[in-house]
Design a protein around this motif. Structure first.
Motif, mmCIF file in Angstrom:
data_model
loop_
_atom_site.group_PDB
_atom_site.id
_atom_site.type_symbol
_atom_site.label_atom_id
_atom_site.label_comp_id
_atom_site.label_asym_id
_atom_site.label_seq_id
_atom_site.Cartn_x
_atom_site.Cartn_y
_atom_site.Cartn_z
ATOM 1 N N TRP A 187 1.017 -1.132 0.030
ATOM 2 C CA TRP A 187 -0.065 -0.005 -0.038
ATOM 3 C C TRP A 187 1.071 1.127 0.179
ATOM 4 N N LYS A 188 0.699 2.198 -1.019
ATOM 5 C CA LYS A 188 1.224 3.444 -1.116
ATOM 6 C C LYS A 188 2.731 3.182 -1.729
ATOM 7 N N GLY A 189 3.265 2.107 -1.816
ATOM 8 C CA GLY A 189 4.235 1.691 -2.734
ATOM 9 C C GLY A 189 5.569 1.740 -1.621
ATOM 10 N N GLY A 190 5.288 1.591 -0.577
ATOM 11 C CA GLY A 190 6.386 1.776 0.568
ATOM 12 C C GLY A 190 7.538 0.482 0.465
ATOM 13 N N ARG A 191 7.076 -0.569 -0.139
ATOM 14 C CA ARG A 191 7.824 -1.805 -0.033
ATOM 15 C C ARG A 191 7.528 -2.640 -1.259
ATOM 16 N N THR A 192 8.485 -3.284 -1.674
ATOM 17 C CA THR A 192 8.496 -4.412 -2.766
ATOM 18 C C THR A 192 9.066 -5.389 -2.621
ATOM 19 N N TYR A 193 8.619 -6.488 -3.161
ATOM 20 C CA TYR A 193 8.971 -7.912 -2.941
ATOM 21 C C TYR A 193 9.211 -8.766 -4.171
ATOM 22 N N TYR A 194 9.920 -9.312 -4.590
ATOM 23 C CA TYR A 194 10.107 -10.133 -5.695
ATOM 24 C C TYR A 194 10.614 -11.420 -5.625
ATOM 25 N N ALA A 195 10.006 -12.123 -6.573
ATOM 26 C CA ALA A 195 10.504 -13.819 -6.547
ATOM 27 C C ALA A 195 12.109 -13.583 -7.088
ATOM 28 N N ASP A 196 12.832 -14.369 -6.364
ATOM 29 C CA ASP A 196 14.253 -14.308 -6.272
ATOM 30 C C ASP A 196 14.832 -14.626 -7.652
ATOM 31 N N SER A 197 14.048 -15.467 -8.475
ATOM 32 C CA SER A 197 14.617 -15.579 -9.829
ATOM 33 C C SER A 197 14.472 -14.408 -10.842
ATOM 34 N N LEU A 198 13.480 -13.758 -10.381
ATOM 35 C CA LEU A 198 13.132 -12.522 -11.242
ATOM 36 C C LEU A 198 13.643 -11.099 -10.931
ATOM 37 N N LYS A 199 14.414 -11.018 -9.631
ATOM 38 C CA LYS A 199 14.959 -9.783 -9.208
ATOM 39 C C LYS A 199 15.890 -9.489 -10.368
ATOM 40 N N GLY A 200 15.908 -8.058 -10.641
ATOM 41 C CA GLY A 200 16.858 -7.439 -11.836
ATOM 42 C C GLY A 200 16.255 -7.360 -12.800
ATOM 43 N N ARG A 201 15.451 -8.198 -13.274
ATOM 44 C CA ARG A 201 14.742 -8.014 -14.653
ATOM 45 C C ARG A 201 13.243 -7.742 -14.545
ATOM 46 N N PHE A 202 12.693 -7.811 -13.627
ATOM 47 C CA PHE A 202 11.292 -7.216 -13.420
ATOM 48 C C PHE A 202 11.126 -6.211 -12.455
ATOM 49 N N THR A 203 10.470 -5.104 -12.649
ATOM 50 C CA THR A 203 10.187 -3.997 -11.553
ATOM 51 C C THR A 203 8.790 -3.846 -11.593
ATOM 52 N N ILE A 204 8.306 -3.862 -10.175
ATOM 53 C CA ILE A 204 7.039 -3.608 -10.090
ATOM 54 C C ILE A 204 6.877 -2.079 -9.443
ATOM 55 N N SER A 205 5.506 -1.311 -10.148
ATOM 56 C CA SER A 205 5.358 0.033 -9.584
ATOM 57 C C SER A 205 4.039 0.178 -9.572
ATOM 58 N N ARG A 206 3.688 1.374 -8.935
ATOM 59 C CA ARG A 206 2.064 1.694 -9.160
ATOM 60 C C ARG A 206 2.174 3.298 -9.006
ATOM 61 N N ASP A 207 0.938 3.700 -9.535
ATOM 62 C CA ASP A 207 0.808 5.050 -9.651
ATOM 63 C C ASP A 207 -0.893 5.117 -9.040
ATOM 64 N N ASP A 208 -0.848 5.542 -7.718
ATOM 65 C CA ASP A 208 -1.985 5.585 -7.048
ATOM 66 C C ASP A 208 -2.945 6.742 -7.665
ATOM 67 N N GLU A 209 -2.440 7.808 -7.906
ATOM 68 C CA GLU A 209 -3.353 8.820 -8.526
ATOM 69 C C GLU A 209 -3.906 8.495 -9.853
ATOM 70 N N LYS A 210 -3.375 7.420 -10.676
ATOM 71 C CA LYS A 210 -4.060 6.818 -11.946
ATOM 72 C C LYS A 210 -4.749 5.588 -11.488
ATOM 73 N N ASN A 211 -4.611 5.121 -10.270
ATOM 74 C CA ASN A 211 -5.145 3.678 -9.834
ATOM 75 C C ASN A 211 -4.571 2.631 -10.873
ATOM 76 N N MET A 212 -3.066 2.534 -11.064
ATOM 77 C CA MET A 212 -2.576 1.822 -11.817
ATOM 78 C C MET A 212 -1.460 1.004 -10.995
ATOM 79 N N LEU A 213 -1.474 -0.359 -11.680
ATOM 80 C CA LEU A 213 -0.302 -0.983 -11.445
ATOM 81 C C LEU A 213 0.646 -1.485 -12.687
ATOM 82 N N TYR A 214 1.790 -1.420 -12.449
ATOM 83 C CA TYR A 214 2.775 -1.696 -13.681
ATOM 84 C C TYR A 214 3.824 -2.796 -13.262
ATOM 85 N N LEU A 215 4.301 -3.746 -14.331
ATOM 86 C CA LEU A 215 5.261 -4.658 -14.254
ATOM 87 C C LEU A 215 5.966 -4.561 -15.418
ATOM 88 N N GLU A 216 7.136 -3.816 -15.231
ATOM 89 C CA GLU A 216 8.280 -3.929 -16.202
ATOM 90 C C GLU A 216 9.152 -4.937 -16.330
#
Length: 127
Positions: A52-81
């Motif tokens: 909530w509010k983007g303070g913490r992130t958590y990744y599957a170990d095998s995907l760290k460094g390649r995938f990035t999660i982010s959110r934009d609460d003003e737009k009600n959007m979640l992203y996965l790069e």
């Protein structure tokens, strides 16, 4: 909260995609949200989560460094790069949300913790 994922598609190995998940129906910033995926013939697995509010992130170990999660609460959007994609990343990707809170954040990798799910978007990575 209602979720709708999009952005999947077909890409060659080494390429990138950004998945999006649009949320509606409630106060998005109060939800922890995550991405999961289901590979062909396998059970759904954890990809990443953001609190909530983007303070913490958590990744599957095998995907760290390649995938990035982010959110934009003003737009009600979640992203996965997703970068440097591999054929083994081919899967249906799902976004999920729940009010996990501090006491449940440690279980954010567990799909059973999430009540709300998007419909999934297919990602196909060709070699």
């Amino acid at each position: 909260v209602q979720l709708q994922a999009c952005g999947g598609g077909q890409v060659q190995a080494g390429g990138s995609l950004r998945l999006s998940c649009a949320a509606s129906g409630s106060t998005f910033s109060t939800y922890s949200v995550g991405w999961f995926r289901q590979l062909p013939g396998k059970e759904r697995e954890f990809v990443a989560a953001i609190s909530w509010k983007g303070g913490r992130t958590y990744y599957a170990d095998s995907l760290k460094g390649r995938f990035t999660i982010s959110r934009d609460d003003e737009k009600n959007m979640l992203y996965l790069e997703m970068n440097n994609l591999k054929p083994e990343d081919t899967a249906v990707y799902y976004c999920a949300a729940d009010r996990l809170g501090p006491s449940r954040w440690g279980s954010s990798y567990d799909d059973q913790e999430y009540e709300f799910w998007g419909q999934g978007t297919q990602v196909t990575v060709s070699s």
